[in-house]
Write a protein that holds these residues in place. Structure first.
Motif, PDB file in Angstrom:
ATOM      1  N   ALA A   1       1.781   6.766  -7.035  1.00  0.00           N
ATOM      2  CA  ALA A   1       0.984   7.674  -7.321  1.00  0.00           C
ATOM      3  C   ALA A   1       1.398   8.925  -7.314  1.00  0.00           C
ATOM      4  CB  ALA A   1      -0.404   7.385  -6.773  1.00  0.00           C
ATOM      5  N   ARG A   2       2.137   9.524  -6.282  1.00  0.00           N
ATOM      6  CA  ARG A   2       2.711  10.675  -6.148  1.00  0.00           C
ATOM      7  C   ARG A   2       4.053  11.133  -7.147  1.00  0.00           C
ATOM      8  NH1 ARG A   2       2.543  10.957  -0.111  1.00  0.00           N
ATOM      9  NH2 ARG A   2       4.758  11.695  -0.069  1.00  0.00           N
ATOM     10  N   LEU A   3       4.701  10.195  -6.982  1.00  0.00           N
ATOM     11  CA  LEU A   3       5.984  10.430  -7.462  1.00  0.00           C
ATOM     12  C   LEU A   3       6.375   9.742  -8.881  1.00  0.00           C
ATOM     13  CD1 LEU A   3       8.205   9.747  -4.327  1.00  0.00           C
ATOM     14  CD2 LEU A   3       7.409  12.059  -5.249  1.00  0.00           C
ATOM     15  N   GLY A   4       5.459   8.752  -9.193  1.00  0.00           N
ATOM     16  CA  GLY A   4       5.692   7.907 -10.760  1.00  0.00           C
ATOM     17  C   GLY A   4       6.901   6.987 -10.375  1.00  0.00           C
ATOM     18  N   ASP A   5       7.211   6.180 -11.656  1.00  0.00           N
ATOM     19  CA  ASP A   5       8.196   5.212 -11.478  1.00  0.00           C
ATOM     20  C   ASP A   5       9.649   5.423 -11.427  1.00  0.00           C
ATOM     21  OD1 ASP A   5       6.752   2.682 -11.107  1.00  0.00           O
ATOM     22  OD2 ASP A   5       6.033   2.949 -13.138  1.00  0.00           O
ATOM     23  N   CYS A   6      10.110   6.339 -10.607  1.00  0.00           N
ATOM     24  CA  CYS A   6      11.373   6.460 -10.402  1.00  0.00           C
ATOM     25  C   CYS A   6      12.377   5.383  -9.810  1.00  0.00           C
ATOM     26  CB  CYS A   6      11.645   7.640  -9.045  1.00  0.00           C
ATOM     27  SG  CYS A   6      10.965   7.079  -7.554  1.00  0.00           S
ATOM     28  N   PRO A   7      13.685   5.417  -9.948  1.00  0.00           N
ATOM     29  CA  PRO A   7      14.436   4.143  -9.783  1.00  0.00           C
ATOM     30  C   PRO A   7      14.397   3.649  -8.428  1.00  0.00           C
ATOM     31  CG  PRO A   7      15.725   5.872 -10.726  1.00  0.00           C
ATOM     32  CD  PRO A   7      14.547   6.556 -10.526  1.00  0.00           C
TER      33      PRO A   7
ATOM     34  N   GLN B   1       0.718  -1.362  -0.026  1.00  0.00           N
ATOM     35  CA  GLN B   1      -0.027  -0.131   0.091  1.00  0.00           C
ATOM     36  C   GLN B   1       1.024   1.442   0.063  1.00  0.00           C
ATOM     37  OE1 GLN B   1      -2.892  -0.761   3.242  1.00  0.00           O
ATOM     38  NE2 GLN B   1      -4.409  -1.195   1.656  1.00  0.00           N
ATOM     39  N   ASN B   2       1.994   1.499   0.624  1.00  0.00           N
ATOM     40  CA  ASN B   2       2.729   2.528   0.619  1.00  0.00           C
ATOM     41  C   ASN B   2       3.553   2.590  -0.657  1.00  0.00           C
ATOM     42  OD1 ASN B   2       3.163   3.878   3.294  1.00  0.00           O
ATOM     43  ND2 ASN B   2       3.162   1.804   4.127  1.00  0.00           N
TER      44      ASN B   2
END
Ligand code: AKG
Ligand code: FE2
Length: 225
Positions: free
Chosen positions: A200-206, A193-194
């Motif tokens: 949802a907030r940051l997108g798919d960063c590394p 869930q985290n």
């Protein structure tokens, strides 16, 4: 314990209720061991009831499309859902669910890791009938809107309070999880869930790829299928 809202739509609930209201209920002690039988006083659809099997399949299909149920239960196998009814003071005293159940049609064993109650009545239709689940933090009282489900570890002692007005109709069933241990299962849910809300907030960063990898590597370590 986890509340999963809207597992069934209002239309699905209304349709099930219409059909269940016309059905034949039997003594609920048919599906319980000797200890449970002493404190169980309710009615159920027979395990072999064609109506129960048909409605149960609708519930299993709804669960298969529910990401929260998947994430929380990590289901391997679920028994065909059963249906119960409490009225006129009926109740189910403190008990623990049997650890192993057989799927009647196949004889396949299911270890009961996760218990579910799916409410088919709204709270204002009856008085009493709270599901009380005890864990290390105390007692938790559950009475949910029709269509909502409560999922709780099958390792916990629980009871259903007497229904003093109206009738409480629910479906209930057990799931063997890919992750047997309650603590590990709840840690995986929290991590998942985290990760989802961070994504949802940051997108798919590394880092998100790394955390998702970590989730799956933990699941790989802890699951049995
Ligand atoms: O009716 C419920 O909510 C739970 C039933 C139950 O505990 C059982 O059948 O083992
Ligand atoms: Fe139970």
């Amino acid at each position: 314990m986890l509340h999963i809202p809207g597992v069934l739509s209002r239309e699905q609930v209304a349709d099930m209720r219409r059909r269940l209201d016309e059905s034949q209920w039997v003594d609920g002690r048919a599906t319980v061991g000797t200890q449970g039988a002493k404190v169980k006083q309710n009615r159920q659809l027979p395990e072999t009831s064609p109506l129960g099997l048909e409605l149960g399949q609708i519930i299993l299909t709804a669960l298969a499309g529910n990401p929260l149920f998947f994430s929380a239960a990590l289901p391997l196998r679920t028994i065909p859902p059963l249906f119960n009814c409490y009225a006129g003071g009926e109740h189910y005293g403190a008990h623990i669910d049997g650890s192993m159940r057989r799927i009647p049609a196949t004889g396949q064993w299911v270890r009961t890791d996760v218990s579910s109650t799916l409410f088919l009545c709204d709270p204002d239709e009856y008085d009493g009938g709270e599901l009380i689940v005890t864990d290390q933090y105390g007692e938790h009282e559950v009475k949910l809107p029709a269509g909502d489900l409560i999922l709780y570890p099958s390792t916990s002692i629980h009871r259903v309070e007497p229904v003093t007005r109206g009738a409480r109709i629910c479906s209930f069933f057990w799931t063997q999880s890919m992750v047997r241990d309650d603590m590990r299962r709840s840690m995986l849910l929290e991590l998942d869930q985290n990760i989802q809300s961070l994504r949802a907030r940051l997108g798919d960063c590394p880092e998100m790829v790394g955390l998702t990898g970590h989730y799956h590597n933990l699941l790989r370590q802890w699951s049995e299928v």
